[in-house]
Write a protein that holds these residues in place. Structure first.
Motif, PDB file in Angstrom:
ATOM      1  N   ALA A  88       0.828  -1.208   0.000  1.00 58.22           N
ATOM      2  CA  ALA A  88       0.000   0.000   0.000  1.00 58.22           C
ATOM      3  C   ALA A  88       0.859   1.254   0.000  1.00 58.22           C
ATOM      4  CB  ALA A  88      -0.942  -0.004   1.202  1.00 58.22           C
ATOM      5  N   LEU A  89       1.907   1.234   0.814  1.00 60.04           N
ATOM      6  CA  LEU A  89       2.807   2.387   0.875  1.00 60.04           C
ATOM      7  C   LEU A  89       3.485   2.634  -0.469  1.00 60.04           C
ATOM      8  CD1 LEU A  89       4.495   1.977   4.370  1.00 60.04           C
ATOM      9  CD2 LEU A  89       3.018   3.847   3.633  1.00 60.04           C
ATOM     10  N   ASN A  90       3.921   1.555  -1.110  1.00 63.60           N
ATOM     11  CA  ASN A  90       4.575   1.690  -2.416  1.00 63.60           C
ATOM     12  C   ASN A  90       3.617   2.257  -3.455  1.00 63.60           C
ATOM     13  OD1 ASN A  90       6.998   0.659  -1.455  1.00 63.60           O
ATOM     14  ND2 ASN A  90       6.512  -1.453  -2.023  1.00 63.60           N
ATOM     15  N   TRP A  91       2.399   1.741  -3.473  1.00 64.56           N
ATOM     16  CA  TRP A  91       1.414   2.224  -4.449  1.00 64.56           C
ATOM     17  C   TRP A  91       1.024   3.675  -4.181  1.00 64.56           C
ATOM     18  CZ3 TRP A  91      -2.660  -2.247  -5.376  1.00 64.56           C
ATOM     19  CH2 TRP A  91      -2.023  -3.278  -6.087  1.00 64.56           C
ATOM     20  N   MET A  92       0.865   4.017  -2.923  1.00 72.88           N
ATOM     21  CA  MET A  92       0.506   5.402  -2.591  1.00 72.88           C
ATOM     22  C   MET A  92       1.577   6.375  -3.053  1.00 72.88           C
ATOM     23  SD  MET A  92      -1.155   5.075   1.224  1.00 72.88           S
ATOM     24  CE  MET A  92      -2.740   4.253   1.479  1.00 72.88           C
ATOM     25  N   GLU A  93       2.840   5.960  -2.883  1.00 71.57           N
ATOM     26  CA  GLU A  93       3.941   6.824  -3.308  1.00 71.57           C
ATOM     27  C   GLU A  93       3.991   6.917  -4.825  1.00 71.57           C
ATOM     28  OE1 GLU A  93       8.826   7.184  -2.841  1.00 71.57           O
ATOM     29  OE2 GLU A  93       7.718   5.599  -1.799  1.00 71.57           O
ATOM     30  N   GLU A  94       3.749   5.791  -5.490  1.00 68.68           N
ATOM     31  CA  GLU A  94       3.825   5.759  -6.951  1.00 68.68           C
ATOM     32  C   GLU A  94       2.681   6.542  -7.593  1.00 68.68           C
ATOM     33  OE1 GLU A  94       3.638   2.433 -10.548  1.00 68.68           O
ATOM     34  OE2 GLU A  94       4.163   1.823  -8.504  1.00 68.68           O
ATOM     35  N   ILE A  95       1.479   6.384  -7.054  1.00 66.36           N
ATOM     36  CA  ILE A  95       0.299   7.034  -7.632  1.00 66.36           C
ATOM     37  C   ILE A  95       0.100   8.443  -7.082  1.00 66.36           C
ATOM     38  CG2 ILE A  95      -2.207   6.801  -7.963  1.00 66.36           C
ATOM     39  CD1 ILE A  95      -1.858   3.806  -7.471  1.00 66.36           C
ATOM     40  N   ARG A  96       0.793   8.743  -6.000  1.00 67.35           N
ATOM     41  CA  ARG A  96       0.665  10.030  -5.319  1.00 67.35           C
ATOM     42  C   ARG A  96      -0.745  10.240  -4.781  1.00 67.35           C
ATOM     43  NH1 ARG A  96       4.205  14.188  -9.138  1.00 67.35           N
ATOM     44  NH2 ARG A  96       6.164  13.018  -8.995  1.00 67.35           N
ATOM     45  N   THR A  97      -1.153   9.295  -3.951  1.00 68.54           N
ATOM     46  CA  THR A  97      -2.438   9.374  -3.271  1.00 68.54           C
ATOM     47  C   THR A  97      -2.246   8.999  -1.816  1.00 68.54           C
ATOM     48  OG1 THR A  97      -4.741   8.595  -3.293  1.00 68.54           O
ATOM     49  CG2 THR A  97      -3.046   6.986  -3.814  1.00 68.54           C
ATOM     50  N   ASP A  98      -3.188   9.365  -0.967  1.00 70.12           N
ATOM     51  CA  ASP A  98      -3.099   8.995   0.453  1.00 70.12           C
ATOM     52  C   ASP A  98      -4.227   8.055   0.854  1.00 70.12           C
ATOM     53  OD1 ASP A  98      -5.235  10.696   0.333  1.00 70.12           O
ATOM     54  OD2 ASP A  98      -4.526  12.077   1.876  1.00 70.12           O
ATOM     55  N   ILE A  99      -4.901   7.459  -0.152  1.00 70.77           N
ATOM     56  CA  ILE A  99      -6.005   6.557   0.124  1.00 70.77           C
ATOM     57  C   ILE A  99      -6.137   5.547  -1.014  1.00 70.77           C
ATOM     58  CG2 ILE A  99      -7.612   8.206  -0.910  1.00 70.77           C
ATOM     59  CD1 ILE A  99      -9.760   7.163   1.003  1.00 70.77           C
ATOM     60  N   LEU A 100      -6.440   4.298  -0.651  1.00 64.87           N
ATOM     61  CA  LEU A 100      -6.627   3.245  -1.647  1.00 64.87           C
ATOM     62  C   LEU A 100      -7.792   2.342  -1.241  1.00 64.87           C
ATOM     63  CD1 LEU A 100      -2.932   2.149  -2.358  1.00 64.87           C
ATOM     64  CD2 LEU A 100      -4.490   3.242  -3.989  1.00 64.87           C
ATOM     65  N   PRO A 101      -8.515   1.796  -2.217  1.00 66.32           N
ATOM     66  CA  PRO A 101      -9.612   0.871  -1.911  1.00 66.32           C
ATOM     67  C   PRO A 101      -9.067  -0.534  -1.648  1.00 66.32           C
ATOM     68  CG  PRO A 101      -9.450   1.158  -4.268  1.00 66.32           C
ATOM     69  CD  PRO A 101      -8.418   2.078  -3.662  1.00 66.32           C
ATOM     70  N   VAL A 102      -9.829  -1.302  -0.895  1.00 68.67           N
ATOM     71  CA  VAL A 102      -9.489  -2.701  -0.633  1.00 68.67           C
ATOM     72  C   VAL A 102     -10.688  -3.559  -1.051  1.00 68.67           C
ATOM     73  CG1 VAL A 102      -8.828  -4.421   1.088  1.00 68.67           C
ATOM     74  CG2 VAL A 102      -8.019  -2.049   1.309  1.00 68.67           C
ATOM     75  N   VAL A 103     -10.432  -4.629  -1.822  1.00 64.49           N
ATOM     76  CA  VAL A 103     -11.506  -5.506  -2.283  1.00 64.49           C
ATOM     77  C   VAL A 103     -11.189  -6.949  -1.894  1.00 64.49           C
ATOM     78  CG1 VAL A 103     -12.073  -3.995  -4.217  1.00 64.49           C
ATOM     79  CG2 VAL A 103     -10.468  -5.879  -4.550  1.00 64.49           C
ATOM     80  N   ASP A 104     -12.221  -7.755  -1.857  1.00 65.75           N
ATOM     81  CA  ASP A 104     -12.082  -9.184  -1.592  1.00 65.75           C
ATOM     82  C   ASP A 104     -13.012  -9.931  -2.529  1.00 65.75           C
ATOM     83  OD1 ASP A 104     -11.390 -11.629  -0.391  1.00 65.75           O
ATOM     84  OD2 ASP A 104     -13.117 -11.501   0.969  1.00 65.75           O
ATOM     85  N   GLU A 105     -12.423 -10.591  -3.537  1.00 66.41           N
ATOM     86  CA  GLU A 105     -13.199 -11.326  -4.540  1.00 66.41           C
ATOM     87  C   GLU A 105     -14.307 -10.460  -5.130  1.00 66.41           C
ATOM     88  OE1 GLU A 105     -14.528 -14.918  -2.776  1.00 66.41           O
ATOM     89  OE2 GLU A 105     -12.524 -15.813  -2.691  1.00 66.41           O
ATOM     90  N   SER A 106     -13.910  -9.296  -5.613  1.00 67.05           N
ATOM     91  CA  SER A 106     -14.774  -8.314  -6.299  1.00 67.05           C
ATOM     92  C   SER A 106     -15.737  -7.597  -5.360  1.00 67.05           C
ATOM     93  CB  SER A 106     -15.565  -8.963  -7.439  1.00 67.05           C
ATOM     94  OG  SER A 106     -16.707  -9.652  -6.986  1.00 67.05           O
ATOM     95  N   ARG A 107     -15.581  -7.772  -4.051  1.00 66.80           N
ATOM     96  CA  ARG A 107     -16.422  -7.064  -3.084  1.00 66.80           C
ATOM     97  C   ARG A 107     -15.634  -5.929  -2.448  1.00 66.80           C
ATOM     98  NH1 ARG A 107     -21.885  -8.610  -3.313  1.00 66.80           N
ATOM     99  NH2 ARG A 107     -21.860 -10.680  -4.280  1.00 66.80           N
ATOM    100  N   PHE A 108     -16.231  -4.750  -2.428  1.00 67.57           N
ATOM    101  CA  PHE A 108     -15.571  -3.604  -1.805  1.00 67.57           C
ATOM    102  C   PHE A 108     -15.596  -3.773  -0.285  1.00 67.57           C
ATOM    103  CE2 PHE A 108     -16.191   0.697   0.095  1.00 67.57           C
ATOM    104  CZ  PHE A 108     -14.901   1.156  -0.104  1.00 67.57           C
ATOM    105  N   MET A 109     -14.422  -3.677   0.345  1.00 64.56           N
ATOM    106  CA  MET A 109     -14.294  -3.910   1.772  1.00 64.56           C
ATOM    107  C   MET A 109     -14.056  -2.635   2.576  1.00 64.56           C
ATOM    108  SD  MET A 109     -14.797  -7.097   1.667  1.00 64.56           S
ATOM    109  CE  MET A 109     -14.515  -7.518   3.385  1.00 64.56           C
TER     110      MET A 109
END
Length: 221
Positions: free
Chosen positions: A23-44
Motif C-alpha cells: 500500500a505504501l509503495n502504491w501510494m507513493e507511486e500514484i501520489r495518493t493517500d487513500i486506496l480501496p481494498v476488495v475481496d473477490e470483487s467485493r468492496f471492503m
C-alpha cells in the motif's frame, strides 16, 4: 453523468492478503493517500496513509486491519451529484463504485467528481454569477429567466440552497452568459428580488484549480 463514467482506472485496488508495505509503495507511486481494498470483487473499505503509518507494521496484511469508510460507495448508475454527496458525508477524497450486485467496479476521485460537477453547472463557461435570496413561494425559475432574458442575457445553470442569512428563505445561484451585470441587476431588483452577491468572471477561464475555485465560489462553499 453517471458514476461509472468517471471511474479512475489508474487507481488499483488492494486485496485483503496484500501487505501494508505494498500500500505504501502504491501510494507513493500514484501520489495518493487513500486506496480501496476488495475481496473477490467485493468492496471492503479504504485504507489511508494515516492508518498505514499508525500501524507501523509493513508485513501485516489488510485481512487483520480494520478498514475505513466501508459504506463509502455508490451504485454505478448514480448521478455525479450522489458521488459528491457520499464523499462529503464520509469526508473522503475517494468513492467506490459498485454494480447492483455489489461487485466492485472502481473508484471516483473527488477531483474528477468536482470537475464533472463544474462542467454540469457551466462553471467553465465565460460569464458571471448572480446570487439571489427569496421566499420559496416566490421562486419561479421561468419568471426569473424571463426577467433576465429581457436584458439579452441567458441562464446557463442554476443552483438552489438555503439562505445563510435567513433560514426562512432560499438562495438561488445563477450562472449567466454575460460578464456585465449592471443592467441585469437593476432589472431584477426592480421586480423585487434581493441580490445577495455577484461575481464577474474573466473570459476564457483555464486550469483545473481555477475551475475548482470557481465552483466553490458558485456554491458559496
Amino acid at each position: 453523468m453517471q458514476a461509472y463514467e468517471f471511474i479512475n482506472n489508474l487507481i488499483p485496488p488492494l486485496k485483503l492478503n496484500d501487505k501494508v508495505a505494498l500500500a505504501l509503495n502504491w501510494m507513493e507511486e500514484i501520489r495518493t493517500d487513500i486506496l480501496p481494498v476488495v475481496d473477490e470483487s467485493r468492496f471492503m473499505g479504504f485504507v489511508t496513509e494515516e492508518l498505514v503509518f499508525s500501524l507501523n507494521d509493513p508485513e501485516n496484511t489488510f485481512a487483520n486491519i480494520p478498514l475505513e469508510n466501508i459504506s463509502c460507495f455508490v451504485y454505478q448508475d448514480k448521478h455525479i451529484y450522489d458521488v459528491i454527496k457520499v464523499a462529503s458525508e464520509y469526508h473522503s477524497n475517494m468513492i467506490a463504485v459498485v454494480d447492483r450486485e455489489n461487485h466492485y467496479l472502481g473508484v471516483v476521485t473527488m477531483e474528477d467528481a468536482i470537475s464533472a460537477f463544474a462542467d454540469s453547472l457551466s462553471i467553465q463557461s465565460a460569464g458571471a454569477v448572480l446570487v439571489l435570496s427569496m421566499n420559496m413561494t416566490d421562486y419561479s425559475l421561468s419568471e426569473i429567466s424571463r426577467i433576465i432574458e429581457s436584458e439579452n442575457t441567458k441562464i446557463l445553470s442554476s443552483f438552489l440552497s438555503s439562505d445563510p442569512l435567513d433560514d426562512s428563505k432560499i438562495k438561488l445561484t445563477l450562472k449567466l452568459d454575460k460578464t456585465e451585470l449592471r443592467h441585469v441587476k437593476a432589472t431584477i431588483e426592480r421586480f423585487g428580488y434581493r441580490i445577495l452577491d455577484h461575481f464577474q468572471e474573466e473570459e476564457g477561464v483555464n486550469g483545473e484549480q481555477e475551475r475548482i475555485d470557481n465552483l466553490f465560489r458558485f456554491l458559496q462553499i
